[in-house]
Design an enzyme around this catalytic site. Structure first.
Site, PDB file in Angstrom:
ATOM      1  N   VAL A 149      25.405 -13.883  16.452  1.00  0.00           N
ATOM      2  CA  VAL A 149      24.142 -14.590  16.677  1.00  0.00           C
ATOM      3  C   VAL A 149      23.016 -13.610  16.430  1.00  0.00           C
ATOM      4  O   VAL A 149      23.043 -12.479  16.934  1.00  0.00           O
ATOM      5  CB  VAL A 149      24.054 -15.142  18.112  1.00  0.00           C
ATOM      6  CG1 VAL A 149      22.759 -15.923  18.304  1.00  0.00           C
ATOM      7  CG2 VAL A 149      25.259 -16.022  18.423  1.00  0.00           C
ATOM      8  N   CYS A 150      22.037 -14.017  15.644  1.00  0.00           N
ATOM      9  CA  CYS A 150      20.859 -13.193  15.389  1.00  0.00           C
ATOM     10  C   CYS A 150      21.279 -11.818  14.854  1.00  0.00           C
ATOM     11  O   CYS A 150      22.068 -11.731  13.918  1.00  0.00           O
ATOM     12  CB  CYS A 150      20.034 -13.099  16.671  1.00  0.00           C
ATOM     13  SG  CYS A 150      18.338 -12.522  16.445  1.00  0.00           S
ATOM     14  N   THR A 151      20.783 -10.736  15.443  1.00  0.00           N
ATOM     15  CA  THR A 151      21.082  -9.399  14.930  1.00  0.00           C
ATOM     16  C   THR A 151      22.453  -8.892  15.346  1.00  0.00           C
ATOM     17  O   THR A 151      22.791  -7.739  15.073  1.00  0.00           O
ATOM     18  CB  THR A 151      20.005  -8.395  15.382  1.00  0.00           C
ATOM     19  OG1 THR A 151      19.892  -8.427  16.820  1.00  0.00           O
ATOM     20  CG2 THR A 151      18.667  -8.714  14.762  1.00  0.00           C
TER      21      THR A 151
END
Length: 319
Positions: A104-106
């Site tokens: 998720v995300c970074t």
């Protein structure tokens, strides 16, 4: 379906919503089909972690010497910028054993640092796509989609896109009806297409500082079918075409022609997803003039024709 363990990796500096958003999706499945998922959280040593927002999360256990999870979820946050080498080593050693590996995300930066994205397509938060591409040239970074699935590995973009990806996984496991029920309960869409752009043309460009240029931006968005040539836009702003083009790019970060292209493409995509209008009608209302011109724009930018885009990404419930 046999019960599947979904394990969330926790670390100092994790973004709490990257954890709680997807977690609530999987937990919501229990309302409709009890015993589907066993949700667990773990940090490297089993100790509490401090999120980037200041919350303290207490994991269920330590990550341990073996992976006993079907789906491994690696969230993002500030803690991915200078990751704990021990966490990177654990991911490198154990994450390949997961049936599904999700970031998720970074969190994708952690996967890439462990060599788990080599030779794969992946995405991350739009602000870090450049970093991911520079630091890991062996990863095929796709900056536009809200999530990318490549074999057993799925990566999502910024924050809430983790919810979209989790809904897609639940839909794959349990069917659309259950995923739709979860989405309704969480008051989110079911579900944004994976290759839907992370942000709109208006967010991709900066907002101009000067009022005449801001007015032009609004005009473009509200009238994609109009004459949006530089000369016409310059006249609306009360500037010469050369001065207008230079000022627009300086204040928004992109040439006016590119901004127009993005607005028209976004407008056409929304109509294909949300209406039953014909391709010819959509091409006119989006400013392309002809279906062939719109088809060329879609193929050039998205790699699919408008008809194929609608077939893939128009929700089944659309009237």
């Amino acid at each position: 379906m046999a019960q599947r363990t979904v394990l969330f990796v926790l670390f100092d500096g994790v973004l709490s919503l990257d954890v709680s958003g997807p977690l609530e999706v999987f937990a919501g499945a229990e309302t409709y089909r009890p015993g589907t998922y066993r949700i667990r959280t773990a940090s490297l040593d089993g100790g509490p972690v401090r999120t980037s927002g200041g919350l303290t999360l207490v994991p269920d256990r330590a990550l341990g010497d073996r992976l006993d999870a079907h789906t491994l979820v690696v969230p993002g946050g500030r803690g991915t910028r200078e990751p704990d080498p021990g966490l990177t080593d654990w991911l490198r050693a154990h994450a390949p054993g997961a049936e599904r590996l999700v970031s998720v995300c970074t969190g994708s930066l952690l996967l890439a640092g462990a060599g788990l994205l080599d030779g794969r397509r992946a995405t991350t938060h739009w602000a870090y796509c450049g970093k991911l591409a520079r630091d890991h040239p062996e990863v095929a970074v796709e900056p536009d989609p809200i999530y990318v699935r490549d074999g057993q590995v799925s990566t999502s973009a910024g924050v809430t896109s983790g919810i979209d990806l989790a809904l897609a996984l639940v839909e794959e496991d349990l069917g659309r009806d259950i995923a739709l029920g979860i989405a309704r309960h969480l008051v989110v869409f079911l579900r944004r297409p994976g290759n839907q752009a992370q942000f709109s043309a208006q967010l991709a460009a900066q907002t101009a500082r000067r009022e005449p240029l801001r007015d032009v931006q609004r005009w473009i968005t509200e009238h994609p079918e109009a004459d949006l040539a530089v000369e016409a836009l310059a006249a609306r702003a009360g500037l010469s075409p050369r001065h207008f083009a230079r000022a627009f790019q300086h204040e928004t970060g992109m040439p006016p022609g590119r901004y127009v292209d993005r607005v028209r493409l976004e407008h056409a995509r929304r109509l294909l997803e949300d209406t039953t209008d014909g391709v010819e009608e959509i091409s006119r209302s989006s400013g392309y003039g002809t279906p062939e011109a719109m088809r060329r724009a879609f193929v050039r930018t998205l790699g699919v024709s408008p008809a194929e885009y609608r077939r893939r990404f128009r929700p089944a419930s659309t009237p």
